[in-house]
Design a protein around this motif. Structure first.
Motif, PDB file in Angstrom:
ATOM      1  N   THR A  67       1.367 -15.778  -8.382  1.00  0.00           N
ATOM      2  CA  THR A  67       0.573 -16.789  -7.695  1.00  0.00           C
ATOM      3  C   THR A  67       1.200 -17.125  -6.348  1.00  0.00           C
ATOM      4  OG1 THR A  67       1.742 -18.609  -8.773  1.00  0.00           O
ATOM      5  CG2 THR A  67      -0.214 -17.770  -9.882  1.00  0.00           C
ATOM      6  N   GLY A  68       2.180 -16.328  -5.941  1.00  0.00           N
ATOM      7  CA  GLY A  68       2.890 -16.580  -4.687  1.00  0.00           C
ATOM      8  C   GLY A  68       2.722 -15.435  -3.720  1.00  0.00           C
ATOM      9  N   ILE A  69       3.844 -15.020  -3.122  1.00  0.00           N
ATOM     10  CA  ILE A  69       3.841 -13.960  -2.117  1.00  0.00           C
ATOM     11  C   ILE A  69       4.818 -12.881  -2.551  1.00  0.00           C
ATOM     12  CG2 ILE A  69       4.400 -13.370   0.276  1.00  0.00           C
ATOM     13  CD1 ILE A  69       3.664 -16.259   1.017  1.00  0.00           C
ATOM     14  N   ILE A  70       4.350 -11.641  -2.592  1.00  0.00           N
ATOM     15  CA  ILE A  70       5.198 -10.491  -2.854  1.00  0.00           C
ATOM     16  C   ILE A  70       4.949  -9.487  -1.743  1.00  0.00           C
ATOM     17  CG2 ILE A  70       5.749  -8.613  -4.434  1.00  0.00           C
ATOM     18  CD1 ILE A  70       4.655 -10.358  -6.707  1.00  0.00           C
ATOM     19  N   GLY A  71       6.000  -9.127  -1.012  1.00  0.00           N
ATOM     20  CA  GLY A  71       5.829  -8.229   0.119  1.00  0.00           C
ATOM     21  C   GLY A  71       6.925  -7.190   0.187  1.00  0.00           C
ATOM     22  N   GLY A  72       6.567  -5.993   0.651  1.00  0.00           N
ATOM     23  CA  GLY A  72       7.547  -4.934   0.821  1.00  0.00           C
ATOM     24  C   GLY A  72       7.213  -4.059   2.007  1.00  0.00           C
ATOM     25  N   ASP A  73       8.258  -3.519   2.646  1.00  0.00           N
ATOM     26  CA  ASP A  73       8.026  -2.573   3.729  1.00  0.00           C
ATOM     27  C   ASP A  73       7.375  -1.300   3.188  1.00  0.00           C
ATOM     28  OD1 ASP A  73       9.244  -4.322   5.506  1.00  0.00           O
ATOM     29  OD2 ASP A  73      11.234  -3.471   5.124  1.00  0.00           O
ATOM     30  N   TYR A  74       7.788  -0.901   1.981  1.00  0.00           N
ATOM     31  CA  TYR A  74       7.224   0.290   1.340  1.00  0.00           C
ATOM     32  C   TYR A  74       6.217  -0.124   0.278  1.00  0.00           C
ATOM     33  CZ  TYR A  74      11.223   2.370   3.695  1.00  0.00           C
ATOM     34  OH  TYR A  74      12.143   2.749   4.636  1.00  0.00           O
ATOM     35  N   SER A  96      -1.144 -18.223   0.120  1.00  0.00           N
ATOM     36  CA  SER A  96      -0.491 -18.780  -1.068  1.00  0.00           C
ATOM     37  C   SER A  96      -0.393 -17.745  -2.182  1.00  0.00           C
ATOM     38  CB  SER A  96      -1.271 -20.004  -1.582  1.00  0.00           C
ATOM     39  OG  SER A  96      -2.539 -19.612  -2.059  1.00  0.00           O
ATOM     40  N   GLY A  97      -1.002 -16.592  -1.978  1.00  0.00           N
ATOM     41  CA  GLY A  97      -0.897 -15.548  -2.990  1.00  0.00           C
ATOM     42  C   GLY A  97      -1.284 -14.198  -2.469  1.00  0.00           C
ATOM     43  N   THR A  98      -0.274 -13.382  -2.086  1.00  0.00           N
ATOM     44  CA  THR A  98      -0.548 -12.101  -1.457  1.00  0.00           C
ATOM     45  C   THR A  98       0.455 -11.053  -1.931  1.00  0.00           C
ATOM     46  OG1 THR A  98      -1.430 -13.138   0.547  1.00  0.00           O
ATOM     47  CG2 THR A  98      -0.664 -10.873   0.754  1.00  0.00           C
ATOM     48  N   ILE A  99      -0.045  -9.864  -2.177  1.00  0.00           N
ATOM     49  CA  ILE A  99       0.819  -8.706  -2.412  1.00  0.00           C
ATOM     50  C   ILE A  99       0.567  -7.731  -1.276  1.00  0.00           C
ATOM     51  CG2 ILE A  99       1.450  -6.853  -3.984  1.00  0.00           C
ATOM     52  CD1 ILE A  99       0.274  -8.495  -6.259  1.00  0.00           C
ATOM     53  N   SER A 100       1.631  -7.360  -0.575  1.00  0.00           N
ATOM     54  CA  SER A 100       1.456  -6.507   0.594  1.00  0.00           C
ATOM     55  C   SER A 100       2.562  -5.467   0.672  1.00  0.00           C
ATOM     56  CB  SER A 100       1.434  -7.351   1.879  1.00  0.00           C
ATOM     57  OG  SER A 100       2.681  -8.005   2.060  1.00  0.00           O
ATOM     58  N   GLY A 101       2.304  -4.420   1.425  1.00  0.00           N
ATOM     59  CA  GLY A 101       3.279  -3.360   1.650  1.00  0.00           C
ATOM     60  C   GLY A 101       2.599  -2.167   2.291  1.00  0.00           C
ATOM     61  N   ASN A 102       3.369  -1.118   2.544  1.00  0.00           N
ATOM     62  CA  ASN A 102       2.749   0.122   2.990  1.00  0.00           C
ATOM     63  C   ASN A 102       1.738   0.559   1.936  1.00  0.00           C
ATOM     64  OD1 ASN A 102       2.658   2.197   5.026  1.00  0.00           O
ATOM     65  ND2 ASN A 102       3.626   3.571   3.558  1.00  0.00           N
ATOM     66  N   VAL A 103       2.191   0.568   0.679  1.00  0.00           N
ATOM     67  CA  VAL A 103       1.310   0.590  -0.488  1.00  0.00           C
ATOM     68  C   VAL A 103       1.586  -0.718  -1.219  1.00  0.00           C
ATOM     69  CG1 VAL A 103       0.747   1.725  -2.661  1.00  0.00           C
ATOM     70  CG2 VAL A 103       1.341   3.106  -0.653  1.00  0.00           C
ATOM     71  N   ALA A 104       0.593  -1.586  -1.315  1.00  0.00           N
ATOM     72  CA  ALA A 104       0.850  -2.922  -1.848  1.00  0.00           C
ATOM     73  C   ALA A 104       1.246  -2.877  -3.316  1.00  0.00           C
ATOM     74  CB  ALA A 104      -0.374  -3.812  -1.640  1.00  0.00           C
ATOM     75  N   VAL A 105       0.469  -2.161  -4.137  1.00  0.00           N
ATOM     76  CA  VAL A 105       0.777  -2.026  -5.562  1.00  0.00           C
ATOM     77  C   VAL A 105       0.720  -0.548  -5.922  1.00  0.00           C
ATOM     78  CG1 VAL A 105       0.107  -2.580  -7.931  1.00  0.00           C
ATOM     79  CG2 VAL A 105      -0.154  -4.301  -6.120  1.00  0.00           C
ATOM     80  N   PHE A 106       1.844  -0.014  -6.414  1.00  0.00           N
ATOM     81  CA  PHE A 106       1.918   1.378  -6.847  1.00  0.00           C
ATOM     82  C   PHE A 106       2.269   1.425  -8.321  1.00  0.00           C
ATOM     83  CE2 PHE A 106       4.518   5.105  -7.870  1.00  0.00           C
ATOM     84  CZ  PHE A 106       3.610   6.120  -7.572  1.00  0.00           C
ATOM     85  N   ILE A 107       1.496   2.171  -9.097  1.00  0.00           N
ATOM     86  CA  ILE A 107       1.767   2.368 -10.518  1.00  0.00           C
ATOM     87  C   ILE A 107       1.736   3.862 -10.774  1.00  0.00           C
ATOM     88  CG2 ILE A 107       1.049   1.862 -12.879  1.00  0.00           C
ATOM     89  CD1 ILE A 107      -0.436  -0.585 -11.752  1.00  0.00           C
ATOM     90  N   GLY A 108       2.881   4.438 -11.121  1.00  0.00           N
ATOM     91  CA  GLY A 108       2.917   5.877 -11.335  1.00  0.00           C
ATOM     92  C   GLY A 108       4.317   6.363 -11.598  1.00  0.00           C
TER      93      GLY A 108
END
Length: 222
Positions: A67-74, A96-108
């Motif tokens: 419910t917050g902020i999660i960010g990554g360069d990758y 108030s609630g964001t997931i970001s990145g080059n690929v925001a969410v990767f599952i694999g």
């Protein structure tokens, strides 16, 4: 094991200043190792690094709730485990609630391990998942569960909004929000090389300059 990051807490992978926690390799929060991990991660604060959250283990059985902020360069979140549980981003479209990145969410699967061959659970987004290249990327042998982009949910990528590639997929993909990409291919791209059991339903907006929806499925039952 359960971890909660409260709203007044910031965990950073660059570390050292303003109360940020320094992490090796620039990953802000890492759960890794051989074996089975059970628990949940609840983030109400800010997690930022070269990768925000990395989970790499034989099995992760639990929930990730943001419910917050999660960010990554990758990667904002990278899951390279056999995953049993739920990933829920129940935040709003504002910051108030964001997931970001080059690929925001990767599952694999990671390139150097056998982790990440199967996902069993539900991915629910009512917030903002935004990637410079891809918002949501799934690359697995098997996916069992539903992917739901709820009302008010945004999944966006500079190239592709959501890219889902599996050998077998069992569950529904439902969009009630917005999934968009800014390259010719695509808003939502689904590749199933074997059997896809379930429905692909759009009640919201799929948007891209070229193919807003691109489906490559060998056998579909739904």
């Amino acid at each position: 094991t359960s971890v909660t990051v409260n709203s007044n807490v910031k965990i950073g992978g660059d570390g050292g200043e303003n109360g940020e926690e320094e992490s090796e390799g620039g990953t802000a929060f890492r759960v890794s190792g051989y074996g089975d991990i059970t628990g949940f991660l609840l983030n109400n604060g800010t997690i930022e690094g070269s990768t925000g959250i990395l989970i790499a283990s034989d099995t992760f059985d639990g929930d990730i709730i943001n419910t917050g902020i999660i960010g990554g360069d990758y990667y904002g979140i990278a899951i390279e485990s056999l995953f049993v549980g739920d990933v829920e981003d129940s935040s709003t479209i504002n910051n108030s609630g964001t997931i970001s990145g080059n690929v925001a969410v990767f599952i694999g699967a990671s390139t150097d391990s056998y982790f990440g061959s199967k996902f069993a659970g539900t991915i629910t987004n009512t917030g903002s998942i935004v990637g410079d290249v891809t918002g949501l990327e799934i690359s697995l042998i098997s996916f069992e569960g539903d992917i739901i982009n709820g009302v008010g949910g945004l999944i966006s990528g500079g190239v592709t909004g959501a890219y889902i590639e599996t050998e077998t997929f069992e569950g529904d993909i439902v969009n009630n929000g917005v999934i968009k990409g800014f390259d010719n291919d695509t808003g939502l791209h689904v590749v199933t090389t074997g059997t896809h059991t379930g429905d692909i339903v759009n009640n919201g907006t799929l948007n891209a300059p070229g193919n807003a929806l691109h489906v490559e499925i060998e056998t579909m039952l739904g």
